[in-house]
Write a protein that holds these residues in place. Structure first.
Motif, mmCIF file in Angstrom:
data_model
loop_
_atom_site.group_PDB
_atom_site.id
_atom_site.type_symbol
_atom_site.label_atom_id
_atom_site.label_comp_id
_atom_site.label_asym_id
_atom_site.label_seq_id
_atom_site.Cartn_x
_atom_site.Cartn_y
_atom_site.Cartn_z
ATOM 1 N N VAL A 1 0.988 -1.236 -0.017
ATOM 2 C CA VAL A 1 -0.102 -0.046 -0.092
ATOM 3 C C VAL A 1 0.878 1.218 -0.078
ATOM 4 C CG1 VAL A 1 -0.194 0.122 2.475
ATOM 5 C CG2 VAL A 1 -1.785 1.126 1.015
ATOM 6 N N GLY A 2 0.489 2.225 -0.668
ATOM 7 C CA GLY A 2 1.296 3.524 -0.794
ATOM 8 C C GLY A 2 0.139 4.740 -0.494
ATOM 9 N N ASN A 3 0.795 5.869 0.140
ATOM 10 C CA ASN A 3 -0.215 7.013 0.141
ATOM 11 C C ASN A 3 0.536 8.229 -0.016
ATOM 12 O OD1 ASN A 3 -0.516 8.766 3.081
ATOM 13 N ND2 ASN A 3 0.929 7.316 3.125
ATOM 14 N N GLY B 1 3.359 20.114 3.814
ATOM 15 C CA GLY B 1 2.639 21.444 4.104
ATOM 16 C C GLY B 1 2.220 21.312 5.632
ATOM 17 N N ARG B 2 1.028 21.731 5.702
ATOM 18 C CA ARG B 2 0.151 21.450 7.249
ATOM 19 C C ARG B 2 -0.122 20.061 7.594
ATOM 20 N NH1 ARG B 2 -4.577 24.996 5.918
ATOM 21 N NH2 ARG B 2 -4.273 23.857 3.853
ATOM 22 N N PHE B 3 -0.012 19.018 6.676
ATOM 23 C CA PHE B 3 -0.700 17.818 6.623
ATOM 24 C C PHE B 3 0.259 16.700 6.930
ATOM 25 C CE2 PHE B 3 -3.723 20.604 4.972
ATOM 26 C CZ PHE B 3 -4.819 20.526 5.765
ATOM 27 N N VAL B 4 -0.250 15.742 7.837
ATOM 28 C CA VAL B 4 0.416 14.357 7.720
ATOM 29 C C VAL B 4 -0.774 13.256 7.358
ATOM 30 C CG1 VAL B 4 2.211 14.830 9.481
ATOM 31 C CG2 VAL B 4 -0.192 13.944 10.137
ATOM 32 N N ALA B 5 -0.338 12.080 6.967
ATOM 33 C CA ALA B 5 -1.019 11.047 6.375
ATOM 34 C C ALA B 5 -0.558 9.586 6.632
ATOM 35 C CB ALA B 5 -1.713 11.364 5.125
ATOM 36 N N PHE B 6 -1.465 8.682 6.546
ATOM 37 C CA PHE B 6 -0.950 7.377 6.434
ATOM 38 C C PHE B 6 -2.011 6.452 5.847
ATOM 39 C CE2 PHE B 6 -3.863 6.060 9.613
ATOM 40 C CZ PHE B 6 -3.787 4.619 9.496
ATOM 41 N N ALA B 7 -1.628 5.472 5.382
ATOM 42 C CA ALA B 7 -2.523 4.297 5.140
ATOM 43 C C ALA B 7 -1.733 2.798 5.365
ATOM 44 C CB ALA B 7 -2.648 4.469 3.387
ATOM 45 N N ILE C 1 4.059 -6.417 13.390
ATOM 46 C CA ILE C 1 2.912 -6.708 12.962
ATOM 47 C C ILE C 1 2.709 -6.726 11.639
ATOM 48 C CG2 ILE C 1 0.392 -5.865 13.003
ATOM 49 C CD1 ILE C 1 1.293 -4.586 15.466
ATOM 50 N N GLU C 2 2.277 -7.739 10.687
ATOM 51 C CA GLU C 2 2.174 -7.852 9.410
ATOM 52 C C GLU C 2 1.010 -6.986 8.781
ATOM 53 O OE1 GLU C 2 4.462 -9.548 7.585
ATOM 54 O OE2 GLU C 2 5.585 -9.743 9.536
ATOM 55 N N VAL C 3 1.369 -5.818 8.693
ATOM 56 C CA VAL C 3 0.608 -5.003 8.226
ATOM 57 C C VAL C 3 1.171 -4.104 7.268
ATOM 58 C CG1 VAL C 3 -1.321 -4.650 10.057
ATOM 59 C CG2 VAL C 3 0.702 -3.054 9.728
ATOM 60 N N GLY C 4 0.825 -3.637 6.133
ATOM 61 C CA GLY C 4 1.583 -2.889 5.010
ATOM 62 C C GLY C 4 1.287 -1.206 5.430
ATOM 63 N N VAL C 5 2.601 -0.541 5.782
ATOM 64 C CA VAL C 5 2.180 0.768 6.452
ATOM 65 C C VAL C 5 2.812 1.751 5.561
ATOM 66 C CG1 VAL C 5 2.667 2.577 8.319
ATOM 67 C CG2 VAL C 5 2.049 0.116 8.762
ATOM 68 N N SER C 6 2.098 2.966 4.868
ATOM 69 C CA SER C 6 2.819 3.996 4.237
ATOM 70 C C SER C 6 2.469 5.397 5.097
ATOM 71 C CB SER C 6 2.154 4.025 2.892
ATOM 72 O OG SER C 6 2.526 4.910 2.076
ATOM 73 N N LEU C 7 3.541 6.286 5.173
ATOM 74 C CA LEU C 7 3.433 7.455 5.445
ATOM 75 C C LEU C 7 3.718 8.459 4.820
ATOM 76 C CD1 LEU C 7 5.863 6.784 8.952
ATOM 77 C CD2 LEU C 7 3.226 6.352 8.610
#
Length: 197
Positions: A3-5, A186-192, A176-182
């Motif tokens: 996964v990517g974000n 600018g003003r925002f942070v996100a993840f998926a 933990i076997e989860v795919g993480v994307s950070l």
């Protein structure tokens, strides 16, 4: 899991289209994407939705192929029309060298958040979140991911850490076997993150 974000702050000065190199579009977008931009009633939003889609698909690709190189024009985006209101969702796909990544782009008026998933994630539940960064964006993105993943899995977020690059979720020292994307801009942070069912 792949996964990517990517998140784009639409009010950040570097997102002004007038400030981009005149040949930026030729270097970044394929002909179909450039035609869509030319016909768009919201070229600013579409421009950054396409860019975020490419970035998110690249991050998903990088997990599958660690030596992948980001060549934006090679990530071809097919996206449903953007919502006519300031907020909403557009869906589509990104094709890169014959591989297809599912795509969801959320707009909220202030930001664009794209999440791309590989075909093998079809049965996975995807968590995603965007918020304003109140501290160092790298720290804030990791904290956001740990809190959201912890809540979804019934784990104490204080016991979760998002470490390394590409990001890996750890609970009390165990992966933990989860795919993480950070991401942050600018003003925002996100993840998926993709949770296997």
């Amino acid at each position: 899991m792949s996964v990517g974000n990517d998140v784009v702050d639409l009010a950040d000065p570097e997102t002004r289209l007038s400030g981009l190199h005149p040949r930026w579009g030729e270097r970044v977008f394929c002909s179909a994407e450039r035609k869509a931009l030319e016909a768009s009633r919201s070229p600013h939003r579409l421009h950054w939705a396409l860019w975020a889609a490419k970035e998110s698909a690249y991050k998903a690709r990088k997990r599958l192929e660690p030596h992948a190189v980001f060549s934006p024009k090679e990530f071809e985006v097919e996206l449903s029309p953007l919502p006519t209101t300031r907020a909403g969702v557009a869906v589509g796909r990104v094709v890169h060298r014959g591989d297809v990544f599912g795509l969801e782009v959320r707009l909220d008026g202030a930001s664009v958040h794209a999440v791309a998933t590989s075909e093998d994630e079809a049965g996975a539940r995807v968590l995603r979140k965007v918020e304003r960064a109140l501290c160092d964006p790298g720290v804030a993105a990791r904290r956001l991911a740990a809190t959201t993943i912890g809540s979804a899995l019934g784990l104490d977020p204080a016991d979760l850490r998002i470490v390394r690059r590409p990001p890996v979720a750890m609970h009390r020292g165990r992966r933990i076997e989860v795919g993480v994307s950070l991401s942050h801009h600018g003003r925002f942070v996100a993840f998926a993150c993709a949770l296997a069912d």
